[in-house]
Design an enzyme around this catalytic site. Structure first.
Site, PDB file in Angstrom:
ATOM      1  N   ASP A 181      37.205  42.481  39.529  1.00 24.79           N
ATOM      2  CA  ASP A 181      38.337  41.694  39.643  1.00 24.79           C
ATOM      3  C   ASP A 181      39.171  42.123  41.117  1.00 24.79           C
ATOM      4  O   ASP A 181      40.074  43.040  41.933  1.00 24.79           O
ATOM      5  CB  ASP A 181      39.150  42.806  39.273  1.00 24.79           C
ATOM      6  N   ASP A 210      43.195  45.807  45.067  1.00 25.16           N
ATOM      7  CA  ASP A 210      44.115  46.799  43.626  1.00 25.16           C
ATOM      8  C   ASP A 210      43.142  47.565  43.137  1.00 25.16           C
ATOM      9  O   ASP A 210      42.721  47.483  42.061  1.00 25.16           O
ATOM     10  CB  ASP A 210      44.461  45.692  42.321  1.00 25.16           C
TER      11      ASP A 210
END
Length: 344
Positions: free
Chosen positions: A235, A214
């Site tokens: 993340d 991502d």
């Protein structure tokens, strides 16, 4: 066309039941944090996350932390642990990635039915997509990440399968009854054309490696350094296996000329640490189509969560789906063009 989605996508097979975080109140959050002998002295600042619940705070030891509570049943414990271990592997090899804090060797904790972890709070500026110096540094970082990640494989995380992901998400949307009746024929006809055009570019001759998954500007921080500034990855919630280009294509925006310049800059930095298979460039637009479709599916699957209805109120409107018909047509047009190509 530019289409960068800054929210996590979910597997088309995700069957998470209706769920909300209504029981995750401030007292429970504080009790969970303090169960690890970390004692907040500031308030909890909610960070921009809809899939999980994420809060920043300062502890009485003077350090700042981020606590993350995982959405139940989205990932298995094994998948979450692989996320943590992957980030830790990178950090242990002096690669700029934020890994969770470990308590007695354990990074994934549980408190009253909620799984959570703590991260050190890392500062930095937003990554600037139009800064070529930053893009080159990011290319170098991703080259180092992929050189290490290619040495082994995930055992539990998902693997990108463009064909399956597109077709399964298509079927889910068709059964969802969210698309207005008057748009259904145009929407699904154009969507089917986009999928068919995507699959013409898809082959399985690329190397599958571990990825951040991502990698967009919201998950990259730009930190000043003594000798030079650096990008740092945060993340890893959507880390996945797939082609290397998945971690690069979301950096591309603007017209074709601009995207070629951006891609050239990324690859120049990347190849200082790992060769890049240029045949993967043909996957850029199919991966963009995949992200578009899976973003719609993500919203549809999470629509019963009250937080989604509050923050994405536009999703269940005629205007939104009219815009998606136009976006699908634009993406179909992009898929008709020759894949991006560098001049060397």
């Amino acid at each position: 066309m530019t289409f960068n989605v800054h929210e996590p996508t979910i597997s088309a097979e995700d069957t998470t039941p209706e769920f909300d975080f209504s029981q995750l109140n401030p007292d429970l959050i504080l009790d969970a944090i303090e169960s690890k002998q970390v004692y907040p002295e500031s308030g909890l600042l909610a960070l921009n996350s809809y899939e999980n619940r994420v809060y920043q705070f300062k502890a009485d030891d003077g350090n700042r932390y981020v606590v993350k509570f995982y959405r139940p049943k989205r990932w298995s414990n094994e998948q979450v642990q692989e996320e943590h271990d992957f980030a830790q592997l990178l950090a242990d090899n002096d690669i700029d990635a934020v890994a969770p804090v470990r308590f007695d060797g354990q990074s994934l904790m549980e408190f009253k039915g909620y799984r959570f972890c703590l991260f050190p709070s890392v500062g930095g500026r937003m990554f600037e997509l139009d800064d070529l110096d930053q893009l080159e540094r990011l290319g170098q970082l991703l080259g180092r990440v992929h050189a290490l990640s290619a040495e082994s494989a995930f055992s539990y995380r998902d693997t990108i399968d463009i064909k399956t992901d597109l077709e399964t998400a298509f079927e889910y949307l068709k059964q969802s009854q969210l698309i207005p009746n008057y748009l259904q024929a145009a929407f699904f006809n154009d969507l089917e054309l986009m999928i068919q055009a995507s699959l013409k570019h898809v082959t399985n001759d690329y190397q599958v490696i571990r990825l951040h998954g991502d990698c967009h500007s919201g998950n990259i921080l730009w930190q000043p350094g003594q000798e030079q500034d650096d990008a740092i990855l945060v993340d890893f919630d959507d880390c996945i296996s797939g082609p290397a280009i998945q971690d690069l294509w979301m950096m591309l925006n603007g017209n074709r000329h601009q995207q070629i310049l951006q891609l050239d800059t990324l690859i120049e930095g990347y190849e200082q640490f790992r060769p890049f298979d240029r045949s993967e460039f043909k996957l850029i637009e199919p991966l963009r189509a995949r992200r578009m479709l899976m973003y719609m599916t993500w919203l549809a699957k999470r629509w019963q969560d009250p937080a989604f209805q509050r923050n994405f109120s536009w999703f269940n409107t005629d205007k939104y789906w009219e815009q998606q018909v136009l976006a699908i047509k634009e993406q179909f047009s992009a898929l008709q063009q020759e894949p991006l190509k560098l001049g060397y």
